[in-house]
Design an enzyme around this catalytic site. Sequence first.
Site, PDB file in Angstrom:
ATOM      1  CG  ASP A   1      -2.136   0.887   1.006  1.00  0.00           C
ATOM      2  OD1 ASP A   1      -2.466   1.174  -0.162  1.00  0.00           O
ATOM      3  OD2 ASP A   1      -2.752   1.306   1.996  1.00  0.00           O
TER       4      ASP A   1
ATOM      5  CG  HIS B   1      -4.097  10.263   3.077  1.00  0.00           C
ATOM      6  ND1 HIS B   1      -5.106  10.088   3.998  1.00  0.00           N
ATOM      7  CD2 HIS B   1      -3.214   9.251   3.304  1.00  0.00           C
ATOM      8  CE1 HIS B   1      -4.853   9.019   4.735  1.00  0.00           C
ATOM      9  NE2 HIS B   1      -3.703   8.493   4.340  1.00  0.00           N
TER      10      HIS B   1
ATOM     11  CD  GLU C   1      -6.029   4.722   4.900  1.00  0.00           C
ATOM     12  OE1 GLU C   1      -5.314   4.074   4.116  1.00  0.00           O
ATOM     13  OE2 GLU C   1      -5.569   5.439   5.816  1.00  0.00           O
TER      14      GLU C   1
ATOM     15  CD  GLU D   1      -5.440   2.814  -0.149  1.00  0.00           C
ATOM     16  OE1 GLU D   1      -4.696   2.170  -0.916  1.00  0.00           O
ATOM     17  OE2 GLU D   1      -5.245   2.930   1.072  1.00  0.00           O
TER      18      GLU D   1
ATOM     19  CG  ASP E   1      -5.690   0.431   3.872  1.00  0.00           C
ATOM     20  OD1 ASP E   1      -5.654  -0.653   4.455  1.00  0.00           O
ATOM     21  OD2 ASP E   1      -4.878   1.360   4.067  1.00  0.00           O
TER      22      ASP E   1
ATOM     23  NE  ARG F   1      -7.685   6.025   9.955  1.00  0.00           N
ATOM     24  CZ  ARG F   1      -6.990   5.882   8.827  1.00  0.00           C
ATOM     25  NH1 ARG F   1      -5.727   5.489   8.858  1.00  0.00           N
ATOM     26  NH2 ARG F   1      -7.567   6.121   7.658  1.00  0.00           N
TER      27      ARG F   1
ATOM     28  CD  GLN G   1      -2.872   3.704  10.901  1.00  0.00           C
ATOM     29  OE1 GLN G   1      -4.097   3.689  10.759  1.00  0.00           O
ATOM     30  NE2 GLN G   1      -2.067   4.305  10.041  1.00  0.00           N
TER      31      GLN G   1
ATOM     32  CE  LYS H   1      -3.450   1.672   7.452  1.00  0.00           C
ATOM     33  NZ  LYS H   1      -4.191   2.593   6.594  1.00  0.00           N
TER      34      LYS H   1
ATOM     35  CB  THR I   1      -7.400  -4.955   2.140  1.00  0.00           C
ATOM     36  OG1 THR I   1      -6.465  -4.722   3.197  1.00  0.00           O
ATOM     37  CG2 THR I   1      -7.265  -3.876   1.066  1.00  0.00           C
TER      38      THR I   1
ATOM     39  CD  GLU J   1      -7.273  12.306   4.857  1.00  0.00           C
ATOM     40  OE1 GLU J   1      -6.756  13.165   4.122  1.00  0.00           O
ATOM     41  OE2 GLU J   1      -7.485  11.131   4.481  1.00  0.00           O
TER      42      GLU J   1
END
Lengths: 418, 418
Positions: A133, A140, A206, A208, A240, A244, A247, A260, A264, A365
Site C-alpha cells: 500500500d 492525505h 481509506e 483507494e 483499506d 486508527r 494503528q 490494517k 482490505t 480526515e
Amino acid sequence: MTNAPTPSATWVGVPADHLFGIHNLPYGVFSTSADPTRRVGVRIGDLVLDAGAVAAVGRDAGLVGDGPDLATAWQTPSLNAFLALGRSAWGTARAWLTEILTDEVHRDGVSPHLHPLADVRLHLPVEVGDYVDFYASEDHASNVGKIFRPDNAALPPNWKHLPIGYHGRSGTVVVSGTDVVRPTGQRKGPNDPAPVFGPSIRLDIEAELGYVVGGATELGSRVSVDEASDHLFGVVILNDWSARDIQAWEYVPLGPFLGKSFATTISAWVTPLEALTGARVPLPGQEDPEVLPYLRGDAFGLEVHVEVALNGTVVSRPEHRVMYWSPAQMLAHLTVNGASLRDGDLFGSGTISGAEKDTRGSLLELTWNGTEPLTLDDGSTRGFLEDGDTVTMTAWAPGPDGTRIGLGEATGTITAAR
Amino acid sequence: MTNAPTPSATWVGVPADHLFGIHNLPYGVFSTSADPTRRVGVRIGDLVLDAGAVAAVGRDAGLVGDGPDLATAWQTPSLNAFLALGRSAWGTARAWLTEILTDEVHRDGVSPHLHPLADVRLHLPVEVGDYVDFYASEDHASNVGKIFRPDNAALPPNWKHLPIGYHGRSGTVVVSGTDVVRPTGQRKGPNDPAPVFGPSIRLDIEAELGYVVGGATELGSRVSVDEASDHLFGVVILNDWSARDIQAWEYVPLGPFLGKSFATTISAWVTPLEALTGARVPLPGQEDPEVLPYLRGDAFGLEVHVEVALNGTVVSRPEHRVMYWSPAQMLAHLTVNGASLRDGDLFGSGTISGAEKDTRGSLLELTWNGTEPLTLDDGSTRGFLEDGDTVTMTAWAPGPDGTRIGLGEATGTITAAR
C-alpha cells in the site's frame, strides 16, 4: 497495446451511458448455482460472459489460431494464469472479446455463455501475491501528519522524493460484499496510563485504487517507469479498512500492522488498464523537488472519480487525478531494489484525498479524528464506523466518445467484534 | 503431539552426535537430476528420504490405514499441502517416519528412497503466504533505537506491551544458497542536501529464526497463545538481509520497505516444532509491565544456539533464549485482530541479539553502524557487506539424551548491483 478497433455498438444491447459498455470489459471471477466452478468472467452491461467457455468453443472449432490459450487461462479460479500471459496476450484477448461482442455473426455462439449478473456469485478475482500500500496523496499524507504527528512537519522529509509504501497482508484481501468483523486489539490514548484491550473504537476507511500486476519478473531485475504499463494489468477500487486507535499505538517504528491487516476490500471487477487510455492525465507536478531519474518517464496520472457512501449517504467524492505519485512510478520504486513481481501482486494508491474537505478519502480526515462528526441522511452522526454500518465505494473514469468506464464497487458491512 | 516412542537408533546408521539424527527429521523440498520433480523430502543424517514415494508404497500396499494421505500431500512441490493437514497429521507423519527409519523390518522397502544429500537439489520448502517480521529481542530493539533514533528513548513506548511486527515481501523469500543481488535505491545521510541514488553501501544481515505456519484459520477468528502450537509447524533459520541506508531514509512513517524487500533467505530444512520439545525454556520475564491477558499462556521460549559466519569467520553467536517475546505470543498477537492464517505463512523472530557484543545478530550492532569494523580471519575488515561476501548462519537446539537438533543453514553470497 492492441490496435484493433473498438466499435461502440455491441449486439448485447447495452445503453450508451452504461458504466459497463463495450469500452470497459472488466475481468472477474464468478460461479453460478448450476456450475459452482469458479472461473473467469467478463462483464458487459448487466451480463457476465463465461470467457473461458466461449474461448474453448472457439479453440475447439479451430477459430482461435495460434494465439495464447485463453480458454485454459480463463478456466481457472483466479485471474492469475491470465495475468501470467503478459501484455501482448491481454491485448489479444481484449481485441477478441471486443470482436465477439460487437460482430453480430458471433451472437448465436456467444449468447449461451452470457449469464445475468444477478444470477452469478462474484469471488475474489485474484490470488493476491504481495500486497503493498502506497501513500501517494499529498493532502492525505499532510492531513495524517497533522493529526498523528502534530509536533512534526506535516509531510515527512522523504515524501516528495519517493512514493512511500509498505507491505500489507495479502491473505486478508477480500472481495466486495464480504462482511468486516470489527478488529480487537491494543490502544493507548495520550491520557491512558497503560494500553487498553478491546474492540477498535476508531474504525475507519481509506478510499483507494488498487493496481493488479501481471507479467512476473525475476529477482534482481527492475521495472522502469516506461516499462510499467507492461506489468500494470488493471485497476480495482480498494478500501483499506483501518483501525486508527490500534494503528496509532503500534505503528512506531515499523509501520502499520494490526491496524490494517484484518481486512482490505477490493471490487470484484478488474478494469484493464487498456480501458483507461482516455483517463490518462498529467500528474499534478513534481518540480520541487525534481524526482530522481529512475522515477521519471511516462508517469501518467489517471482521472478517476470516486464516490464514498456510508449507509447510503455520500460522504466524499475523492478525485484520483490529484495523486502526487503515479502507479507507474510506484511500480518502478517497488522494484528498484531488485524485488521481483509475481502475477497477482496488488498495490494500492494510498488514500485518495484532495484539498477540499468533501474529497477526503478517510473518516479520519473527514471528521478530523472524530472531532467534527459527519451527519448522515438519517440524521445520525458518525466520527468513526459503528457496527452495522455499510461503506460503499464506487468509481468511474472517462471512456471514448463521452462514455464512462465503471470500476464497479467495493462495499462492506461492519459486524460486531467477536 | 504424538505419544509414539522416538527410539534413538536408526538403521540408517547416523552417528549419535549428528545434527540430523532420528530426533530431528526436518522437512524440505528436493529434486534429483534423475527426477527433477520437486517433492517433499525428510533429512536423516546425510541422506534425504523421498517421503512421498515411500508413503505411496505404504499406501498402495495397504500398510498405512485410514490416516492422512501423506503420499498425496508429500508428492507436491512445497510443504503447503502437508501444512494444511494440521497438527494431528503432523504428529502421525512424524511417528510413522520415526518407525520406518528405526524398525529394521522397513530397511529394504525404504532404502531405495534414500538419496545422498550431495546428489539432491534443495528448493524453497514453502510457498510463502504472508511473511511477517517481528522485533522481539530487547537488546536488538534497544541498539537500533540508539543508532537510528539517538534523540529518543532507546526502546519505543509500545515495545514491552506488544510484539512489534510488520509485513515483509513473501515473494522474495529465497532458499539458502541463493545469491543476493546488492540492492539499489535512495539514501540520504544527515549531511546530504538531497537523496542520493545508487547501490546500497550499508548492506547488512539479521540473524533470526523463522516460524512456518500451518492449519489455516478463518477471517475474523483468533489463535490464543495456548492454541499457537497447533499452528506452529516448524522452524527455519532466517536471514533478513537489510540495506540500512535505504531503510533509514524510507522507514518513517510507514516502516521498512525497500531496505528489506529485495531478499530474505531461509534454510532449506524446516525442523518440526515437535523436534524442539527439549529446547523449550521459560521466557526471560515479562513482569514489568505485565502483558495483557491475550498474550499470556504457554508462551514458551526456545533454546537455540545460532552462529553467524562471514566468509568463514564466526562473527557472532546469538542465543535465541534471550528473546523477550515468544513465537506463540507473536502468533496470538498477529491474529488478535481477526487476521486469518494461511498454510505457508511465515514469520520471523526479529534479529536475535543478546547483551554481549559477540551475540549481536546484525552488523549494524556488531560494528555500531560501521564505526567499529570487524576484523575477519583473512585480516580484512568489514563495517557492512562487500560484494562477494558470503554469510552463513547455522543453528542447533538441544534434543533428547544429550543429542543436538540441527536447524540447517541459511547462506547467501552478495553479488554486485545490476
